[in-house]
Design a protein around this motif. Sequence first.
Motif, PDB file in Angstrom:
ATOM      1  N   LYS A 164       0.731  -1.358   0.087  1.00 55.63           N
ATOM      2  CA  LYS A 164      -0.100  -0.038   0.017  1.00 55.63           C
ATOM      3  C   LYS A 164       0.807   1.269   0.016  1.00 55.63           C
ATOM      4  O   LYS A 164       0.384   2.318  -0.810  1.00 55.63           O
ATOM      5  CB  LYS A 164      -0.814   0.050   1.168  1.00 55.63           C
ATOM      6  CG  LYS A 164      -2.001  -1.026   1.053  1.00 55.63           C
ATOM      7  CD  LYS A 164      -3.069  -1.074   2.470  1.00 55.63           C
ATOM      8  CE  LYS A 164      -4.161  -1.892   2.193  1.00 55.63           C
ATOM      9  NZ  LYS A 164      -5.110  -1.853   3.436  1.00 55.63           N
ATOM     10  N   ALA A 165       1.932   1.153   0.696  1.00 60.02           N
ATOM     11  CA  ALA A 165       2.926   2.336   0.834  1.00 60.02           C
ATOM     12  C   ALA A 165       3.532   2.681  -0.434  1.00 60.02           C
ATOM     13  O   ALA A 165       3.665   3.712  -0.909  1.00 60.02           O
ATOM     14  CB  ALA A 165       4.000   2.155   1.984  1.00 60.02           C
ATOM     15  N   ALA A 166       4.046   1.639  -1.249  1.00 56.55           N
ATOM     16  CA  ALA A 166       4.460   1.730  -2.641  1.00 56.55           C
ATOM     17  C   ALA A 166       3.422   2.386  -3.584  1.00 56.55           C
ATOM     18  O   ALA A 166       3.718   3.158  -4.420  1.00 56.55           O
ATOM     19  CB  ALA A 166       4.850   0.194  -3.151  1.00 56.55           C
ATOM     20  N   LYS A 167       2.234   1.904  -3.404  1.00 52.30           N
ATOM     21  CA  LYS A 167       0.971   2.409  -4.367  1.00 52.30           C
ATOM     22  C   LYS A 167       0.844   4.126  -4.120  1.00 52.30           C
ATOM     23  O   LYS A 167       0.781   4.786  -4.937  1.00 52.30           O
ATOM     24  CB  LYS A 167      -0.284   1.644  -4.343  1.00 52.30           C
ATOM     25  CG  LYS A 167      -0.030   0.162  -4.818  1.00 52.30           C
ATOM     26  CD  LYS A 167      -1.483  -0.385  -4.431  1.00 52.30           C
ATOM     27  CE  LYS A 167      -1.373  -1.786  -4.970  1.00 52.30           C
ATOM     28  NZ  LYS A 167      -2.730  -2.497  -4.904  1.00 52.30           N
ATOM     29  N   ALA A 168       0.910   4.131  -2.961  1.00 51.71           N
ATOM     30  CA  ALA A 168       0.919   5.853  -2.440  1.00 51.71           C
ATOM     31  C   ALA A 168       1.819   6.524  -2.839  1.00 51.71           C
ATOM     32  O   ALA A 168       1.621   7.652  -3.358  1.00 51.71           O
ATOM     33  CB  ALA A 168       0.690   5.632  -0.779  1.00 51.71           C
ATOM     34  N   LEU A 169       3.190   6.080  -2.714  1.00 49.75           N
ATOM     35  CA  LEU A 169       4.232   6.781  -3.435  1.00 49.75           C
ATOM     36  C   LEU A 169       4.179   6.696  -5.008  1.00 49.75           C
ATOM     37  O   LEU A 169       4.436   7.874  -5.559  1.00 49.75           O
ATOM     38  CB  LEU A 169       5.594   5.820  -3.017  1.00 49.75           C
ATOM     39  CG  LEU A 169       6.095   5.942  -1.321  1.00 49.75           C
ATOM     40  CD1 LEU A 169       7.181   5.225  -1.151  1.00 49.75           C
ATOM     41  CD2 LEU A 169       5.990   7.424  -0.956  1.00 49.75           C
ATOM     42  N   SER A 170       3.790   5.741  -5.465  1.00 55.36           N
ATOM     43  CA  SER A 170       3.659   5.869  -6.948  1.00 55.36           C
ATOM     44  C   SER A 170       2.653   6.907  -7.560  1.00 55.36           C
ATOM     45  O   SER A 170       2.886   7.841  -8.410  1.00 55.36           O
ATOM     46  CB  SER A 170       3.272   4.441  -7.469  1.00 55.36           C
ATOM     47  OG  SER A 170       2.864   4.574  -8.953  1.00 55.36           O
ATOM     48  N   ALA A 171       1.570   7.085  -6.633  1.00 62.01           N
ATOM     49  CA  ALA A 171       0.255   8.104  -6.937  1.00 62.01           C
ATOM     50  C   ALA A 171       1.042   9.530  -6.803  1.00 62.01           C
ATOM     51  O   ALA A 171       0.631  10.501  -7.464  1.00 62.01           O
ATOM     52  CB  ALA A 171      -0.637   8.020  -5.978  1.00 62.01           C
TER      53      ALA A 171
ATOM     54  N   GLU B 193       9.613   7.612  -7.022  1.00 59.14           N
ATOM     55  CA  GLU B 193       9.953   6.421  -7.490  1.00 59.14           C
ATOM     56  C   GLU B 193      11.079   6.004  -6.916  1.00 59.14           C
ATOM     57  O   GLU B 193      12.112   6.656  -6.271  1.00 59.14           O
ATOM     58  CB  GLU B 193      10.406   6.669  -8.923  1.00 59.14           C
ATOM     59  CG  GLU B 193       9.223   6.801  -9.952  1.00 59.14           C
ATOM     60  CD  GLU B 193       9.957   7.450 -11.406  1.00 59.14           C
ATOM     61  OE1 GLU B 193      10.933   6.751 -11.645  1.00 59.14           O
ATOM     62  OE2 GLU B 193       9.244   7.851 -12.331  1.00 59.14           O
ATOM     63  N   GLU B 194      11.334   4.548  -6.719  1.00 60.19           N
ATOM     64  CA  GLU B 194      12.698   4.103  -6.056  1.00 60.19           C
ATOM     65  C   GLU B 194      13.645   4.070  -7.061  1.00 60.19           C
ATOM     66  O   GLU B 194      13.643   3.973  -8.159  1.00 60.19           O
ATOM     67  CB  GLU B 194      12.210   2.621  -5.727  1.00 60.19           C
ATOM     68  CG  GLU B 194      13.432   1.769  -5.016  1.00 60.19           C
ATOM     69  CD  GLU B 194      13.118   0.494  -4.394  1.00 60.19           C
ATOM     70  OE1 GLU B 194      14.081  -0.177  -4.344  1.00 60.19           O
ATOM     71  OE2 GLU B 194      11.913   0.250  -4.475  1.00 60.19           O
ATOM     72  N   ILE B 195      14.872   4.409  -6.469  1.00 57.18           N
ATOM     73  CA  ILE B 195      16.083   4.401  -7.313  1.00 57.18           C
ATOM     74  C   ILE B 195      16.551   3.253  -7.269  1.00 57.18           C
ATOM     75  O   ILE B 195      16.834   2.425  -6.325  1.00 57.18           O
ATOM     76  CB  ILE B 195      17.188   5.549  -6.685  1.00 57.18           C
ATOM     77  CG1 ILE B 195      16.551   6.907  -6.885  1.00 57.18           C
ATOM     78  CG2 ILE B 195      18.468   5.265  -7.585  1.00 57.18           C
ATOM     79  CD1 ILE B 195      17.562   7.861  -5.751  1.00 57.18           C
ATOM     80  N   GLU B 196      16.618   2.781  -8.528  1.00 61.33           N
ATOM     81  CA  GLU B 196      17.284   1.348  -8.993  1.00 61.33           C
ATOM     82  C   GLU B 196      18.589   1.375  -8.506  1.00 61.33           C
ATOM     83  O   GLU B 196      19.538   2.206  -9.186  1.00 61.33           O
ATOM     84  CB  GLU B 196      17.025   0.641 -10.230  1.00 61.33           C
ATOM     85  CG  GLU B 196      15.723   0.668 -10.626  1.00 61.33           C
ATOM     86  CD  GLU B 196      15.229   0.250 -11.813  1.00 61.33           C
ATOM     87  OE1 GLU B 196      16.454  -0.315 -12.674  1.00 61.33           O
ATOM     88  OE2 GLU B 196      13.969   0.186 -12.399  1.00 61.33           O
TER      89      GLU B 196
END
Length: 209
Positions: free
Chosen positions: A143-150, A154-157
């Motif tokens: 859920k946290a990943a979806k909130a950040l995407s909204a 983005e996560e740095i690869e």
Amino acid sequence: MSEETKKTPQAEEPAVEPNTAEQAAPETAPEQAAAPETNAEAADPKKKDGFFNKKARELETVKAKLDAAEKNANQAKDQLLRMAAEYENYRKRSTREADQKFNDGVSFAVNQIIPILDTLEMAANAPTTDENYKKGVTMTLDKAAKALSALHVEEIEALGKPFDPNFMNAVQQIPAPDGQESGTVITVYQKGYKLGDKIVRHATVVVAE
């Protein structure tokens, strides 16, 4: 001669009518005299030149007014174009400033949440026999990943990527393991995040020598 003869009136002489031609002559004479004068005016080059000069001056005046009106119109057009360009620059600048403020706000909020996500990541990776607990932690991270995407965060690869100081902080260098190239990230201690081109947090990594 008798008195009757004396009293007999003599035959009256017929009245002579005045010559109509002579009477008409004085009336037509001024008109006939005026004709040469009119012809003289038409034939006078000075009067012709004066007429054309007057018309030429009138045309020059009209042309000058038209030129002035065209100049004013061009000036007004240039002014409107400058105003439109200034407004467009202002609009773009205002949009950039608004986006920058929004991104700053999002970045600040994400920075407050990231430590919580780090803790959840550690909990999810920790060994446990309670599957329901691990499942709950994993669902929270999703859920946290979806909130950040909204929020377009983005996560740095980093893992397995060449080290990039613009996005990563290297805390250690170790000899490159087999199959790893020098300068490659082999371990990620902390995930990094970015918002567009803005770095929210650099990734903390270990780099192969």
